[in-house]
Design an enzyme around this catalytic site. Structure first.
Site, PDB file in Angstrom:
ATOM      1  N   ARG A  89       0.848  -1.192   0.000  1.00 30.17           N
ATOM      2  CA  ARG A  89       0.000   0.000   0.000  1.00 30.17           C
ATOM      3  C   ARG A  89       0.883   1.241   0.000  1.00 30.17           C
ATOM      4  O   ARG A  89       2.094   1.149   0.177  1.00 30.17           O
ATOM      5  CB  ARG A  89      -0.927  -0.003   1.212  1.00 30.17           C
ATOM      6  N   GLU A  98      -2.220   8.315   7.322  1.00 32.97           N
ATOM      7  CA  GLU A  98      -0.836   8.282   7.814  1.00 32.97           C
ATOM      8  C   GLU A  98       0.130   8.703   6.708  1.00 32.97           C
ATOM      9  O   GLU A  98       0.994   7.915   6.285  1.00 32.97           O
ATOM     10  CB  GLU A  98      -0.479   6.898   8.356  1.00 32.97           C
ATOM     11  N   GLU A 145      -6.173   6.035  15.923  1.00 31.05           N
ATOM     12  CA  GLU A 145      -5.906   4.599  15.911  1.00 31.05           C
ATOM     13  C   GLU A 145      -5.043   4.213  17.101  1.00 31.05           C
ATOM     14  O   GLU A 145      -4.082   4.915  17.413  1.00 31.05           O
ATOM     15  CB  GLU A 145      -5.070   4.194  14.681  1.00 31.05           C
ATOM     16  N   GLU A 195      -3.179  -7.902   7.397  1.00 30.57           N
ATOM     17  CA  GLU A 195      -3.483  -7.523   8.782  1.00 30.57           C
ATOM     18  C   GLU A 195      -4.455  -8.478   9.460  1.00 30.57           C
ATOM     19  O   GLU A 195      -5.108  -8.125  10.437  1.00 30.57           O
ATOM     20  CB  GLU A 195      -3.980  -6.077   8.809  1.00 30.57           C
ATOM     21  N   LYS A 196      -4.519  -9.717   8.953  1.00 29.51           N
ATOM     22  CA  LYS A 196      -5.514 -10.637   9.522  1.00 29.51           C
ATOM     23  C   LYS A 196      -5.177 -11.045  10.949  1.00 29.51           C
ATOM     24  O   LYS A 196      -6.049 -11.463  11.694  1.00 29.51           O
ATOM     25  CB  LYS A 196      -5.744 -11.843   8.624  1.00 29.51           C
ATOM     26  N   HIS A 248      -3.858  -8.838  13.083  1.00 37.15           N
ATOM     27  CA  HIS A 248      -3.878  -7.593  13.875  1.00 37.15           C
ATOM     28  C   HIS A 248      -5.182  -7.575  14.655  1.00 37.15           C
ATOM     29  O   HIS A 248      -6.253  -7.808  14.109  1.00 37.15           O
ATOM     30  CB  HIS A 248      -3.800  -6.398  12.921  1.00 37.15           C
TER      31      HIS A 248
HETATM   32  C1  GLA Z   1      -1.431   2.034  10.624  1.00 31.82           C
HETATM   33  C2  GLA Z   1      -2.475   2.190   9.537  1.00 31.82           C
HETATM   34  C3  GLA Z   1      -3.610   1.237   9.653  1.00 31.82           C
HETATM   35  C4  GLA Z   1      -3.129  -0.122  10.091  1.00 31.82           C
HETATM   36  C5  GLA Z   1      -2.360  -0.002  11.373  1.00 31.82           C
HETATM   37  C6  GLA Z   1      -1.912  -1.345  11.920  1.00 31.82           C
HETATM   38  O1  GLA Z   1      -1.681   2.767  11.731  1.00 31.82           O
HETATM   39  O2  GLA Z   1      -2.984   3.492   9.461  1.00 31.82           O
HETATM   40  O3  GLA Z   1      -4.233   1.157   8.401  1.00 31.82           O
HETATM   41  O4  GLA Z   1      -2.318  -0.660   9.105  1.00 31.82           O
HETATM   42  O5  GLA Z   1      -1.216   0.754  11.120  1.00 31.82           O
HETATM   43  O6  GLA Z   1      -1.227  -1.218  13.136  1.00 31.82           O
END
Ligand code: GLA
Length: 634
Positions: A120, A159, A316, A364-365, A367
């Site tokens: 990404r 981000e 987040e 991210e499965k 996470h």
């Molecule tokens: C970042 C991203 C999220 C996700 C988290 C995982 O903060 O913004 O999309 O990937 O990391 O910790």
């Protein structure tokens, strides 16, 4: 920031409250899950979600062809259930059709390697092609949803700079030259600033100048520093470009983007970004280590001061483990709530997670999320629901500022960048770690300290620690001198005051720009291989300068003082030093002796947050506080 005051403007109605929610990625799930999502959100007390962050490929399946149907549906569903939407502009991750048609938008690393699609954020911050496609999408989204009642805030990209902060491509080279022209005006001025008399680097035309790409020897330090400045500015320019469209189409909808004030992340100079957003939002993830809890508090504290004391948004954090560390530890009981409430204690008016429902597929499965793979019948979901209820009961605190501390720690991105460049006396020096060590020492002492950006008003603080303030242009030296002369007690450390804004050494002995103020002189650095990291032979140049400890001097200045710590002492070594400096500045612990060090105290709007830093139960104010617990006393 446009000075929007309290976060309750987000809802255009009602009582103050702490917003609660997560990133929500419904496009990862079949439609029949959506209804269950919203039911579970209501059960958990969710009030807001960030939507569409990685939805570009779904929203624009082919160039210029939009599919908003699914987003209409989910926006309506959320609205019907009273859930607000922080709508992403969806530009974070370009879709395959775009990168196939325009591979020239892909970033290039320092070694000349292309960062290909498949992950990404594979876009160049300075690519005019990427920018045009991204802005077209922003315009389409804002036009579509400008009047949607769920639309509460805009979330620009995501981000910014998380994976693409330093791009060395040809687009970056061209934009870097423009940036340098603006900064220096002439090639001669650049030659002077970069010290190009060294190693035959003298430029005679702008187009000879490149980003600091992989080189045969260390790249020019000022070139490296300017590239860091430029790269931060380039991302900020992207934020501005999206915001311009959003302000044009939806002037009443606040715009934010999620910062990453966390740990060692330093590519974006957020002190320079804050005025670009209508409210500050931050993402924070805990990294395991002896100071991990204090680090979270440090980051939250700094975020609140970047936000100039106004409410901010925790956009987040995680309910439990993440997926991107070598070993991803789950949070222990109580940790999730303690982490969340620490952000609230430091001024957050929203507590959000990545993400709502744990993914079934994709990177991210593993996470954690608010609704884990195990489903509602799980410890995580129960804790999430409990936290929702707890935050709902804390609503009256929303909008209220923290009570300033009497001591502060300065954070300066420019010094951070400059101090950690290569070709230095030691590659082991860590700017952020030194600042964090002081923060831990304050917490151990039971004294509150504000973590503040360097542009903050210093007056009003009795004690001011400026760790590794490496880059001190003359204006900053004058501010610090005025602070001490006016009665403030300044403390600085090794490798401070060494260079000016061009990374040129202040001559005549160290600590350069601060030498006179500190009443000392150092001729040579003596970095160490042990934990002390650094040592110096310090000569006293003013008879009034005292030696407080072998590594610490203090000079009375006007109504205040200027102290210097010439080695890395770590939180334990700093304890007696800080105790002495605090005593001389007349700053007392605010906690009873039995709680000093065990509890972090934060005061917000007259409400006291007692955060148990230990794993053991404590009694605070006559109330039992479990290990890792937080007691809120109104
Ligand atoms: C970042 C991203 C999220 C996700 C988290 C995982 O903060 O913004 O999309 O990937 O990391 O910790």
């Amino acid at each position: 920031m446009r000075g929007l005051g309290e976060m309750r403007w987000l809802r255009r109605d009602g009582e103050p409250r702490i917003e609660y929610g997560a990133d929500y990625n419904p496009e990862q799930w079949p439609r029949d899950v959506w209804k269950d999502d919203v039911d579970a959100m209501r059960a958990a007390g969710v009030t807001i979600v960030s939507l569409g962050i990685f939805s570009w490929a779904h929203l624009e399946p082919a160039s210029g062809e939009y599919d908003f149907g699914w987003l209409d549906e989910i926006m309506d569903l959320l609205h019907e259930n009273g859930i607000l939407v922080d709508l992403a502009t969806a530009t974070a991750s370009p879709p395959p059709w775009l990168t196939s048609a325009h591979p020239e938008i892909l970033p290039v690393d320092r070694d000349g390697r292309t960062l290909w699609p498949g992950g990404r954020q594979h876009w160049r911050p300075t690519s005019p092609v990427f920018r045009a496609y991204a802005l077209r999408l922003v315009r389409a989204l804002a036009t579509r949803y400008r009047d949607h009642p769920a639309l509460t805030a805009w979330h620009v990209n995501n981000e910014l700079g998380c994976h693409n902060a330093h791009d060395y491509s040809d687009d970056a080279a061209a934009a870097f030259r423009e940036w340098l022209r603006d900064r220096y005006g002439t090639v001669e001025a650049l030659n002077h600033a970069w010290g190009t008399a060294f190693w035959s680097q003298r430029y005679t035309a702008w187009d000879q100048i490149l980003p600091p790409r992989l080189a045969a020897a260390q790249s020019n330090p000022t070139q490296q520093l300017d590239f860091k400045r430029f790269s931060s500015d380039a991302l900020r320019e992207h934020l501005r470009a999206e915001r311009r469209i959003l302000r044009e189409l939806t002037p009443d909808v606040p715009v934010t983007t999620n910062f990453m004030v966390a740990g060692e992340i330093n590519e974006m100079n957020y002190a320079d970004w804050v005025d670009e957003v209508d409210f500050v939002a931050n993402d924070h993830y805990v990294r395991p280590g002896p100071q991990s809890r204090d680090e979270l508090s440090f980051s939250a504290n700094l975020t609140g001061n970047l936000a100039r004391g106004r409410p901010w948004f925790l956009m987040e954090h995680s309910t439990s483990a993440v997926n991107w560390q070598p070993v991803n530890l789950p949070k222990r009981p109580g940790e999730m709530a303690r982490d969340a409430l620490t952000h609230v204690a430091h001024g957050a008016d929203a507590v959000c997670f990545f993400q709502w429902r744990q993914s079934r597929a994709g990177a991210e499965k593993y996470h954690s999320a608010m609704l884990p793979h195990a489903g509602r019948d799980s410890a995580i979901f129960r804790s999430v629901t409990e936290l929702g209820a707890r935050l709902a009961a804390l609503g009256s605190i929303a909008g209220l500022p923290r009570t300033p501390a009497r001591a502060a720690i300065i954070v300066d991105w420019e010094s951070w960048w400059a101090a950690e460049q290569d070709s230095h006396p030691s590659s082991r020096l860590r700017y952020r770690q030194e600042a964090l060590d002081w923060y831990t020492a304050f917490l151990d002492r039971g004294v509150r300290a504000d973590v503040i950006p360097v542009w903050s008003d210093l007056t009003g603080y009795d004690l001011m620690v400026a760790p590794i303030l490496h880059m001190v242009p003359s204006a900053l030296r004058d501010r610090l001198t005025a602070y001490a002369e006016g009665g403030g007690n300044l403390v600085t450390t090794y490798f401070s005051g060494i260079v000016d804004e061009n990374d040129h050494v202040w001559l005549g002995g160290y600590p350069g720009a601060l030498r006179e103020l500190l009443g000392i002189r150092v001729e040579e650095f003596e970095p160490r291989l042990d934990d002390t990291l650094w040592a110096e032979r310090v000569h006293l140049t003013d008879p009034a300068t005292e030696v407080l400890f072998p590594e610490v001097t203090r000079r009375p200045v006007g109504d205040g003082s200027a102290a210097y710590v010439s080695a890395r002492l770590g939180p334990e070594g700093l304890a007696p030093v800080l105790a002495e400096l605090l005593a001389r500045a007349g700053v007392e612990p605010e906690l009873p002796p039995g709680l000093c060090g065990k509890v972090e105290l934060t005061v917000r709007g007259g409400v006291r947050f007692y955060i148990n830093r230990t794993d053991s139960p404590l009694v605070v104010d006559g109330t039992d506080l479990p290990g890792r617990g937080v007691l809120v006393v109104e």
